[in-house]
Write an enzyme that holds these catalytic residues in place. Structure first.
Site, PDB file in Angstrom:
ATOM      1  N   ASP A  79      18.802   7.437  24.201  1.00  0.00           N
ATOM      2  CA  ASP A  79      17.402   8.371  24.474  1.00  0.00           C
ATOM      3  C   ASP A  79      17.886   9.551  25.180  1.00  0.00           C
ATOM      4  O   ASP A  79      19.352   9.944  25.377  1.00  0.00           O
ATOM      5  CB  ASP A  79      16.442   7.731  25.433  1.00  0.00           C
ATOM      6  CG  ASP A  79      17.050   7.532  26.954  1.00  0.00           C
ATOM      7  OD1 ASP A  79      18.113   7.723  27.162  1.00  0.00           O
ATOM      8  OD2 ASP A  79      16.246   6.730  27.917  1.00  0.00           O
ATOM      9  N   ASP A 102      17.186  12.724  28.082  1.00  0.00           N
ATOM     10  CA  ASP A 102      16.593  12.810  29.288  1.00  0.00           C
ATOM     11  C   ASP A 102      16.459  14.310  29.648  1.00  0.00           C
ATOM     12  O   ASP A 102      17.800  14.837  29.650  1.00  0.00           O
ATOM     13  CB  ASP A 102      17.491  11.933  30.538  1.00  0.00           C
ATOM     14  CG  ASP A 102      17.372  10.379  30.208  1.00  0.00           C
ATOM     15  OD1 ASP A 102      16.438  10.052  29.476  1.00  0.00           O
ATOM     16  OD2 ASP A 102      18.259   9.777  30.566  1.00  0.00           O
ATOM     17  N   ASP A 146      12.707  11.142  28.003  1.00  0.00           N
ATOM     18  CA  ASP A 146      12.244  10.831  29.279  1.00  0.00           C
ATOM     19  C   ASP A 146      12.072  12.268  29.900  1.00  0.00           C
ATOM     20  O   ASP A 146      13.255  12.961  29.812  1.00  0.00           O
ATOM     21  CB  ASP A 146      13.014   9.960  30.010  1.00  0.00           C
ATOM     22  CG  ASP A 146      13.005   8.521  29.559  1.00  0.00           C
ATOM     23  OD1 ASP A 146      11.984   8.159  28.899  1.00  0.00           O
ATOM     24  OD2 ASP A 146      13.932   7.673  29.922  1.00  0.00           O
TER      25      ASP A 146
END
Length: 506
Positions: free
Chosen positions: A340, A342, A430
């Site tokens: 992912d 961040d 995120d």
């Protein structure tokens, strides 16, 4: 060294079959005969567990003999246990199950002998030979005294020279994590972390003698790989159905080890099993995890992370022109791929960051690229600092997103399969938004790696009598908080040499 449990002489002279004869009336499982090893367990606990097992219909032998089918021990130190077993009188040891106490507790809970799985076994451990001749091609290692037990005092190299060992340790750590065994899990992760920091390749056991964090089990694995080119224990784990299914289930966004274990115990073995089970109610995160599984289970490239950075940057600065946006996580550590992306987002003006994330979410939603969002408002309370409890997550406002990324937005195009003609993919993003006076602590915590951060906090606590987390650094001796505007300030407070983010891949 293990010792046989102390029992009355008369019982020692009787045959094992005779010892358990008076309790035959309530026996339900004729083919299973247990022997509980007293060492580590203790006499009183062994007595209690013996009566518990017998009350549920198990045969428990007082003496270890060839009639025993299942040996149960609370001491998982394989080498000393097996040395004791091999030095005993039993001849059919190879066909006995030598098991961790977890098999016993599982069986007591189910009220019957559960199937023996890899996680239950206390494996045969080859004797550790630390005097193997050095390979003539071996690179001269750095003196062992320079290798710290703390990852925050070691720099990782761009290339992992010991990947064959560290990959094995990661499998073992994950297996113990699935079994909720935090101690062994951390031990293997620390061992992997040490080997990742070495600028040379381990080619014989002699060069590992003084390395920190390499316990007996880790040394056994290294020796086995050196001798055979592979770890049979790791191969057994990788072929174990339970491990495979738990790894599959936990690869879904929003599914943790406990949920995966629950599904496995219910007999579910595939995604289709889960999705077809009417009694399972997936939460929103899990629903999105299954819906976008093909995309978000695939690695994100550096180019894709940069494209997402451009999208977030535009959204943030359209709301607050002086906002601060920083890429964190693995990509800040120089990784080419990640799971992912961040970001930390804050503002120079204290308090102005409070509504920033909700405004960013609204903007992304308006653009039509927000596929999923979970927003968590800030619960940060300065009066509750310092925290004496390790917490993986901080209390700042944050959101977990899935965004739609177009092929045209990525330099060089998306990482997609040839047959994928959609022209876009879903990516996990995120965002965390700390107050600006907490920015340095959040940046350090969110940059990782997880093992580096864990050891950094351990070093602060054990060596400096300080408490460090994503919120603050507290000096317990002076009873005061230490201010920091940069990561270098935090390292300086701890008396540590600064380590660049790309050297923290512990």
């Amino acid at each position: 060294m293990f010792h046989a449990p102390i029992v009355p002489r008369a019982r020692k002279r009787s045959r094992p079959a005779e010892a358990s004869a008076p309790r035959r009336e309530g026996v339900k499982f004729e083919d299973v005969r247990l022997y509980l090893v007293e060492r580590k367990m203790g006499r009183s606990r062994r007595s209690f567990l013996t009566e518990l097992a017998r009350s549920k219909g198990f045969i428990v032998e007082d003496v270890l003999s060839d009639v025993v089918t299942h040996v149960v021990s609370e001491d998982s130190q394989a080498s000393s246990l097996w040395a004791w077993l091999k030095g005993g009188p039993v001849k059919n040891l190879p066909v006995m199950h030598v098991l961790d106490i977890s098999w016993f507790t599982d069986s007591m809970r189910e009220g019957k002998p559960v199937a023996v799985e890899t996680r239950h076994l206390i494996q045969v451990c080859p004797s550790v030979q630390t005097t193997l001749p050095a390979s003539p091609e071996a690179t001269t290692p750095t003196p062992m005294s320079t290798v710290s037990q703390y990852a925050c005092q070691r720099r990782t190299t761009t290339q992992n020279n010991n990947k064959i060992f560290t990959d094995a340790f990661e499998v073992l750590a994950e297996s113990h994590e699935f079994n909720d065994m935090e101690g062994p899990c951390l031990a293997f992760r620390r061992a992997a972390s040490v080997l990742k920091s070495l600028p040379w390749t381990v080619q014989n056991l002699r060069v590992t003698e003084d390395l920190p964090c390499l316990g007996e089990h880790s040394m056994c694995v290294i020796e086995e790989i050196l001798q055979h080119g592979r770890s049979f224990e790791v191969e057994k784990i990788l072929s174990d159905e339970r491990y495979q299914i738990l790894k599959l289930f936990t690869s879904v966004f929003g599914v943790g080890p406990k949920t995966a274990e629950k599904w496995y115990r219910r007999g579910l073995r595939s995604f289709s099993d889960v999705l077809a089970e009417p009694s399972i109610h997936l939460n929103r995160m899990q629903q999105s995890g299954f819906l976008h599984y093909g995309d978000i289970s695939r690695a994100v490239s550096k180019a894709e992370a940069q494209a997402l950075g451009n999208i977030i940057d535009e959204a943030v600065h359209a709301i607050t022109p002086d906002a601060i946006l920083t890429l964190t996580g693995g990509f800040r550590r120089g990784k080419d791929f990640g799971h992912d992306v961040d970001f930390i987002v804050t503002t120079p003006q204290l308090g102005k960051e409070e509504r920033l994330l909700t405004s960013v979410i609204d903007r992304l939603k308006h653009q039509g690229i927000l596929l999923y969002c979970e927003y968590q408002a800030s619960t940060f309370d300065e009066s509750k600092l310092p925290s004496h409890r390790f917490e993986a997550m901080d209390h700042f406002a944050k959101c977990f997103l899935i965004l739609r990324l177009e092929d045209s937005q990525v330099d060089g195009g998306l990482q997609t399969a040839e047959e994928d003609r959609r022209g876009w993919r879903a990516v996990r993003v995120d965002l965390v938004s700390p107050p600006v006076d907490r920015y340095a602590f959040t940046l350090l915590g969110w940059s990782g790696s997880r093992q580096f951060e864990r050891d950094l906090r351990r070093f602060a606590r054990m060596e400096r009598r300080m408490l460090l987390d994503n919120h603050a650094l507290y000096d317990k001796t002076k009873k005061e908080f230490l201010a920091a505007t940069t990561e270098k300030d935090i390292f300086a407070h701890l008396g540590l040499e600064y380590i660049e983010p790309w050297q923290r891949n512990a």
